[in-house]
Design a protein around this motif. Sequence first.
Motif, PDB file in Angstrom:
ATOM      1  N   SER A  26      39.603 -24.106  46.135  1.00 11.21           N
ATOM      2  CA  SER A  26      38.391 -23.296  45.996  1.00 11.21           C
ATOM      3  C   SER A  26      37.479 -23.890  44.931  1.00 11.21           C
ATOM      4  CB  SER A  26      38.746 -21.863  45.592  1.00 11.21           C
ATOM      5  OG  SER A  26      39.522 -21.258  46.585  1.00 11.21           O
ATOM      6  N   VAL A  27      36.182 -23.960  45.235  1.00 12.45           N
ATOM      7  CA  VAL A  27      35.166 -24.326  44.239  1.00 12.45           C
ATOM      8  C   VAL A  27      33.922 -23.477  44.509  1.00 12.45           C
ATOM      9  CG1 VAL A  27      35.909 -26.726  43.868  1.00 12.45           C
ATOM     10  CG2 VAL A  27      34.258 -26.224  45.648  1.00 12.45           C
ATOM     11  N   PRO A  28      33.194 -23.107  43.444  1.00 14.88           N
ATOM     12  CA  PRO A  28      32.005 -22.278  43.660  1.00 14.88           C
ATOM     13  C   PRO A  28      30.801 -23.045  44.198  1.00 14.88           C
ATOM     14  CG  PRO A  28      32.361 -22.647  41.320  1.00 14.88           C
ATOM     15  CD  PRO A  28      33.526 -23.258  42.035  1.00 14.88           C
ATOM     16  N   GLY A  29      30.727 -24.364  43.955  1.00 11.81           N
ATOM     17  CA  GLY A  29      29.544 -25.107  44.399  1.00 11.81           C
ATOM     18  C   GLY A  29      29.644 -26.582  44.069  1.00 11.81           C
ATOM     19  N   ARG A  30      28.516 -27.269  44.253  1.00 13.58           N
ATOM     20  CA  ARG A  30      28.486 -28.736  44.135  1.00 13.58           C
ATOM     21  C   ARG A  30      28.829 -29.234  42.726  1.00 13.58           C
ATOM     22  NH1 ARG A  30      26.119 -32.556  47.489  1.00 13.58           N
ATOM     23  NH2 ARG A  30      25.852 -34.562  46.471  1.00 13.58           N
ATOM     24  N   ASP A  31      28.324 -28.552  41.688  1.00 10.56           N
ATOM     25  CA  ASP A  31      28.592 -29.006  40.317  1.00 10.56           C
ATOM     26  C   ASP A  31      30.084 -29.005  40.025  1.00 10.56           C
ATOM     27  OD1 ASP A  31      25.916 -29.364  39.944  1.00 10.56           O
ATOM     28  OD2 ASP A  31      25.605 -27.552  38.758  1.00 10.56           O
ATOM     29  N   ALA A  32      30.763 -27.924  40.445  1.00 10.24           N
ATOM     30  CA  ALA A  32      32.208 -27.828  40.225  1.00 10.24           C
ATOM     31  C   ALA A  32      32.936 -28.905  41.024  1.00 10.24           C
ATOM     32  CB  ALA A  32      32.710 -26.438  40.615  1.00 10.24           C
ATOM     33  N   ALA A  33      32.440 -29.197  42.236  1.00  9.86           N
ATOM     34  CA  ALA A  33      33.062 -30.233  43.067  1.00  9.86           C
ATOM     35  C   ALA A  33      32.945 -31.600  42.393  1.00  9.86           C
ATOM     36  CB  ALA A  33      32.422 -30.255  44.452  1.00  9.86           C
ATOM     37  N   LEU A  34      31.766 -31.906  41.858  1.00  7.83           N
ATOM     38  CA  LEU A  34      31.563 -33.205  41.193  1.00  7.83           C
ATOM     39  C   LEU A  34      32.436 -33.322  39.941  1.00  7.83           C
ATOM     40  CD1 LEU A  34      27.696 -33.536  41.631  1.00  7.83           C
ATOM     41  CD2 LEU A  34      29.476 -34.816  42.844  1.00  7.83           C
ATOM     42  N   ASP A  46      43.871 -46.125  39.353  1.00  9.35           N
ATOM     43  CA  ASP A  46      44.182 -47.276  40.218  1.00  9.35           C
ATOM     44  C   ASP A  46      43.904 -47.011  41.693  1.00  9.35           C
ATOM     45  OD1 ASP A  46      45.025 -48.651  37.956  1.00  9.35           O
ATOM     46  OD2 ASP A  46      47.078 -47.877  38.135  1.00  9.35           O
ATOM     47  N   ALA A  47      43.429 -45.809  42.022  1.00 12.06           N
ATOM     48  CA  ALA A  47      43.149 -45.485  43.431  1.00 12.06           C
ATOM     49  C   ALA A  47      41.934 -46.292  43.909  1.00 12.06           C
ATOM     50  CB  ALA A  47      42.886 -43.996  43.587  1.00 12.06           C
ATOM     51  N   ALA A  48      41.971 -46.654  45.192  1.00  9.82           N
ATOM     52  CA  ALA A  48      40.847 -47.408  45.777  1.00  9.82           C
ATOM     53  C   ALA A  48      39.656 -46.498  46.043  1.00  9.82           C
ATOM     54  CB  ALA A  48      41.307 -48.080  47.073  1.00  9.82           C
ATOM     55  N   HIS A  49      39.922 -45.249  46.472  1.00  9.63           N
ATOM     56  CA  HIS A  49      38.853 -44.323  46.857  1.00  9.63           C
ATOM     57  C   HIS A  49      39.252 -42.897  46.507  1.00  9.63           C
ATOM     58  CE1 HIS A  49      37.286 -47.636  49.335  1.00  9.63           C
ATOM     59  NE2 HIS A  49      38.535 -47.778  49.769  1.00  9.63           N
ATOM     60  N   VAL A  50      38.249 -42.083  46.150  1.00  9.97           N
ATOM     61  CA  VAL A  50      38.424 -40.632  46.048  1.00  9.97           C
ATOM     62  C   VAL A  50      37.319 -40.029  46.912  1.00  9.97           C
ATOM     63  CG1 VAL A  50      38.479 -38.601  44.561  1.00  9.97           C
ATOM     64  CG2 VAL A  50      39.397 -40.784  43.725  1.00  9.97           C
ATOM     65  N   CYS A  51      37.663 -39.721  48.159  1.00  7.52           N
ATOM     66  CA  CYS A  51      36.690 -39.189  49.124  1.00  7.52           C
ATOM     67  C   CYS A  51      36.764 -37.671  49.098  1.00  7.52           C
ATOM     68  CB  CYS A  51      37.004 -39.717  50.517  1.00  7.52           C
ATOM     69  SG  CYS A  51      37.057 -41.525  50.565  1.00  7.52           S
ATOM     70  N   TRP A  52      35.647 -37.018  49.421  1.00  6.86           N
ATOM     71  CA  TRP A  52      35.651 -35.559  49.349  1.00  6.86           C
ATOM     72  C   TRP A  52      34.628 -34.951  50.299  1.00  6.86           C
ATOM     73  CZ3 TRP A  52      31.140 -33.256  47.363  1.00  6.86           C
ATOM     74  CH2 TRP A  52      30.264 -34.117  46.690  1.00  6.86           C
ATOM     75  N   ALA A  53      34.839 -33.639  50.563  1.00  8.70           N
ATOM     76  CA  ALA A  53      33.918 -32.855  51.400  1.00  8.70           C
ATOM     77  C   ALA A  53      33.849 -31.454  50.813  1.00  8.70           C
ATOM     78  CB  ALA A  53      34.417 -32.811  52.839  1.00  8.70           C
ATOM     79  N   LEU A  54      32.682 -30.828  50.954  1.00  2.00           N
ATOM     80  CA  LEU A  54      32.431 -29.531  50.324  1.00  2.00           C
ATOM     81  C   LEU A  54      31.734 -28.579  51.292  1.00  2.00           C
ATOM     82  CD1 LEU A  54      32.057 -27.781  47.626  1.00  2.00           C
ATOM     83  CD2 LEU A  54      29.814 -28.873  47.486  1.00  2.00           C
ATOM     84  N   LEU A  55      32.201 -27.327  51.312  1.00  2.00           N
ATOM     85  CA  LEU A  55      31.509 -26.221  51.989  1.00  2.00           C
ATOM     86  C   LEU A  55      31.478 -25.061  50.999  1.00  2.00           C
ATOM     87  CD1 LEU A  55      32.869 -25.771  55.652  1.00  2.00           C
ATOM     88  CD2 LEU A  55      30.546 -26.334  54.957  1.00  2.00           C
TER      89      LEU A  55
END
Length: 201
Positions: A26-34, A46-55
């Motif tokens: 759960s996140v309230p919005g874009r700022d919290a997601a970032l 050391d991860a190659a990618h951190v991909c994400w999606a938000l609604l």
Amino acid sequence: MPFALARPAHHELVIKKSRFIACVESVPGRDAALTRVAQLKAEHPDAAHVCWALLAGGQSAANDDGEPGGTAGRPMLEVLRHQDLEGVMASVVRYFGGVKLGAGGLMRAYTDAVAQALLTAEKIPLIKQAELACSVPYSLEGMVRREVELTDAQWLSVDHGSVVTLRFALPETQAAALVRRLGDSGQGKLAWLGTDNAQNV
């Protein structure tokens, strides 16, 4: 009906030596997601990618974080949409295993990682709330409190001035019946104040 998550859900896939570590939370919005993405990058340097999606809050976002365009964030976002979720973000941390998966393989990996995490998730229905406020003489405060507490209401504030002003939120489906009951019991001395704002709580 939209749903929220009771708690974060996790799943890890290993495909051709690449690790895909998924989390839906759960996140309230874009700022919290970032903020959360920055935290994940710090936790997995050391991860190659951190991909994400938000609604969340009527907004959607998808980020491939260097993967080929449309192979990570958008497929993850589609999984969230199909689950009718709101106020959520999906993230997948990828550790590259040395074998390229191709566009189709990447889309399947990111989709599966999020879908598998959601199989274990507890979903909570989001109920539309009505916010109401009324003022009454002190002699009727107890009656209003009793009636309101018989519903699934949540007190927002009670102010004592020349009259008592009570503000509360309750499921929209219960609001009309409560307004009628209080009107009948209020002996013409109950005044409704203009705060009938429906909102998702």
